[in-house]
Each structure stands twice: as C-alpha cells, then as structure tokens.
Scaffold this active site. Structure first.
Site, PDB file in Angstrom:
ATOM      1  N   ALA A  20       0.807  -1.210   0.000  1.00  0.00           N
ATOM      2  CA  ALA A  20       0.000   0.000   0.000  1.00  0.00           C
ATOM      3  C   ALA A  20       0.850   1.273   0.000  1.00  0.00           C
ATOM      4  CB  ALA A  20      -0.924  -0.021   1.209  1.00  0.00           C
ATOM      5  N   CYS A  21       1.477   1.587  -1.097  1.00  0.00           N
ATOM      6  CA  CYS A  21       2.241   2.830  -1.228  1.00  0.00           C
ATOM      7  C   CYS A  21       1.394   3.887  -1.931  1.00  0.00           C
ATOM      8  CB  CYS A  21       3.521   2.601  -2.028  1.00  0.00           C
ATOM      9  SG  CYS A  21       4.606   1.343  -1.326  1.00  0.00           S
ATOM     10  N   THR A  22       1.759   5.154  -1.714  1.00  0.00           N
ATOM     11  CA  THR A  22       1.061   6.276  -2.338  1.00  0.00           C
ATOM     12  C   THR A  22       2.083   7.290  -2.834  1.00  0.00           C
ATOM     13  OG1 THR A  22      -0.780   5.992  -0.776  1.00  0.00           O
ATOM     14  CG2 THR A  22      -0.684   8.069  -1.980  1.00  0.00           C
ATOM     15  N   ASN A 194      -1.717   1.782  -5.832  1.00  0.00           N
ATOM     16  CA  ASN A 194      -1.433   0.407  -6.242  1.00  0.00           C
ATOM     17  C   ASN A 194      -2.586  -0.109  -7.082  1.00  0.00           C
ATOM     18  OD1 ASN A 194      -0.703   0.707  -2.999  1.00  0.00           O
ATOM     19  ND2 ASN A 194       1.044   0.258  -4.302  1.00  0.00           N
ATOM     20  N   ARG A 226      -7.081   5.454  -0.881  1.00  0.00           N
ATOM     21  CA  ARG A 226      -5.944   6.364  -0.703  1.00  0.00           C
ATOM     22  C   ARG A 226      -5.745   7.244  -1.936  1.00  0.00           C
ATOM     23  NH1 ARG A 226      -1.873   3.607  -0.963  1.00  0.00           N
ATOM     24  NH2 ARG A 226      -2.661   1.473  -0.985  1.00  0.00           N
TER      25      ARG A 226
END
Length: 347
Positions: A20-22, A194, A226
């Site tokens: 879960a990267c942004t 993602n 997100r």
C-alpha cells in the site's frame, strides 16, 4: 448512475490486494513542484539512503544480455534491501518512485533486446534523464525488457509500476499490463497508488470527484481509497508562496494517505503499515525523509553534493534496522563512503 458507479468502486476496491504505497505531486506557485510518497511494507525493507555520482558504469543485471550504461546524472536514492532503488531524485530535478502493482505482467525476455532488472528500473531513469518528456520519448521505444525476480525472503515476483516527475511539474506513469507498456503522460497524472491498474484508478477517482471531497471521502487503507484522498487533498491545499510551508502541507497530505504503523488486515495480509515517507522539493533540490519510527524529519540538499565523476563518491547514510537511527536537519554531511550495492537480477 451514481449507485452503479459506487457499486463498481466497491467491487474493484474489494479486489485490490497490494502493498500500500502512495505517490502525489503538488503543483504550486512560482514553479514550486513537490513530490511525496509513502513506502508501505509488511516488514523491514532495510532502506538506506545513497549518493551516486555521475559517470558510474551500470549493468541491467539480466545475465549476459544485460543493458549497459554510464550514468549521466548524479542522484540521491532510497534503497530497498540494498539491492534496488525504490525512490530518488537526481541533480537535474527528476524524481522516480516505484510502487507495487500486482497486475503487472512484463514481456517475455527472449534476448531480442537487452534486459534490465526491475530492481534498477528507477535508477536507470534517474541516471539517464533530466525531464519526464525526455524519459517518455526514450522509454516509449522500449529499448530493453524488464526482468523481474522474487522479493527477498518471499516466494513471489516483484511486480511494480514506475512514476516520474520533474521540476517543470510534468508527470508520467509506466505500467506493463498483459506484457504491453502503458504510459500515462502529463501534469494531470499527479497521484499513483497500487491496484487496480491506473486506468481503473482514474475511473474510480472520477466518481469521488462527482461527490466532492468536502462532502465525503473514502477512509480505508485500500489503494483506491488512498488514491481518492491523495488526489483531493493534493489539489485542495493552498498554493503557498513559502516553499517551506508548501513542503509541510504536502507532508500532511502524504501522512493522510499513510497506513498507521502496526495496522494489518487479517484477510488481506498484503495491506501494510507505512514505514517511511519522502518529500521532494524539485526546485530547491531537497530530498526529505521521514521514518515512521523516529521523531525527526531530515533532508538532503543535492546542491551541497559533488556529483562529478572526478571527485564525487558513492556514499551511504545507514538508517539502521527499521530506519530507527535519528537524524535532524540537513544530513548530507552524515553520509559515509561506501561500496555501491549490486542490483538484484539474474546470474
């Protein structure tokens, strides 16, 4: 119509299982451009910061038919496991970020083109290009084949997509879907998370734009939610004249899109805590780093670094286990001479 769109949004969000990267890009006044990203991972990704000078001889680490190049630009990067470049800024003001995308499928490496390890994908961009436009023109021709390998300590292949942003405010997203390169290029592509694939993220975000972020925003740690929050807030915050205040405001946006440390989703173990965040001021060439487990944010001023092939050195800032070593203020003087790491790849 809204009900149908919401049903689609929920269905896609429910199927999204990814690290879960942004990533988000702020476009401010007087040429202020700031790129922020969070790194969310299930365990310690063993990140350190590195300085790479110009003139380094590189290999794509894909066996005998590896892509080879010499770096045109120096850079400051954040490593993953000290075998990959996950994030960074070069001296020309180009930023690169790689994020997880489980739907990625890369072309077959049939040796008709040289191979480039996915671990070096971001570094290749930082080494070779000054602007997003330049990178898009070169990478659209597909001069190499991305070669992936297993994540260290795990029985799964690394599946990533790449974002680039520059001092002009330009952006590009690079994804390999069903073996084909898909590029989204333009300043409007400010946000990337993602799963699902970027086209579907844009469709989901269009739904939330109809509602309006001051009315309601999705609040879970899922990638699609997100994306909606980061997309709203990165454009809702004021266009500050003071670059320091702009950086602080962008930090607040990327924190808003982060996953609290220690949070796990039992049914979806791939959704992970935020371990660190970076914020890049392209105009001033400042690379800010914030660990979730230390009290301070620090930064590296690329203008203080000698990237020349004659005097520049490979240097490392050891962040310690779980990035718990504490630094404060401008930290370029804390880097130590080091042997460059080798990118993960094929023998």
């Amino acid at each position: 119509m809204r009900a149908a769109a919401l049903s689609l949004a929920l269905a896609i969000a429910a199927s999204a299982q990814a690290e879960a990267c942004t990533r988000a890009v702020y476009l401010g006044r007087d040429g202020i451009v700031i790129t922020a990203r969070s790194m969310d991972w299930r365990n310690d990704i063993a990140t350190n910061l590195w300085i790479f000078p110009r003139g380094m001889e590189r290999s794509g680490e894909a066996g005998p038919n590896s892509l080879r190049w010499r770096s045109r630009y120096g850079s400051v990067i954040a490593s993953g496991y000290d075998i990959s470049t996950t994030d960074g800024l070069n001296e020309a003001g180009l930023a690169a970020n790689v994020l997880w995308l489980v739907e990625s499928q890369y072309p077959v490496f049939d040796k008709s083109k040289p191979g480039l390890s996915i671990a070096a994908w971001a570094q290749y961009a930082l080494d070779n290009f000054a602007t997003v436009e330049e990178a898009v023109a070169a990478l659209r021709a597909e001069p190499f084949v991305i070669v992936t390998d297993k994540v260290p300590g795990e029985n799964r292949l690394a599946t990533l997509h790449l974002s680039l942003s520059d001092a002009r405010g330009d952006s590009a997203i690079f994804e390999y879907i069903a073996g084909k390169l898909v590029i989204h290029h333009g300043p409007a592509y400010q946000v990337m998370t993602n799963s699902p694939i970027f086209d579907e993220q844009l469709a989901l975000n269009a739904y939330w734009k109809q509602i309006g972020g001051t009315v309601m925003l999705p609040g879970t740690n899922r990638a699609a939610d997100r994306f909606a929050r980061a997309s709203f807030y990165i454009n809702a915050i004021p266009k500050f004249d003071d670059p320091n205040i702009a950086v602080a405001s962008v930090f607040s946006v990327i924190r808003n899109a982060s996953v609290p440390f220690g949070i796990t989703t039992a049914e979806e173990p791939n959704i992970s805590s935020t371990r660190w965040r970076t914020v890049i001021d392209h105009k001033r060439k400042l690379y800010f780093f914030e660990s979730a487990l230390t009290p301070n944010t620090f930064w590296v001023d690329l203008r203080k670094i000698d990237f020349s092939p004659e005097r520049g050195k490979v240097m490392k800032l050891d962040l310690g286990e779980n990035q718990t070593r504490t630094f404060a203020g401008e930290a370029s003087g804390s880097f130590q001479d080091a042997v460059p790491f080798q990118f993960l790849g094929l023998p």
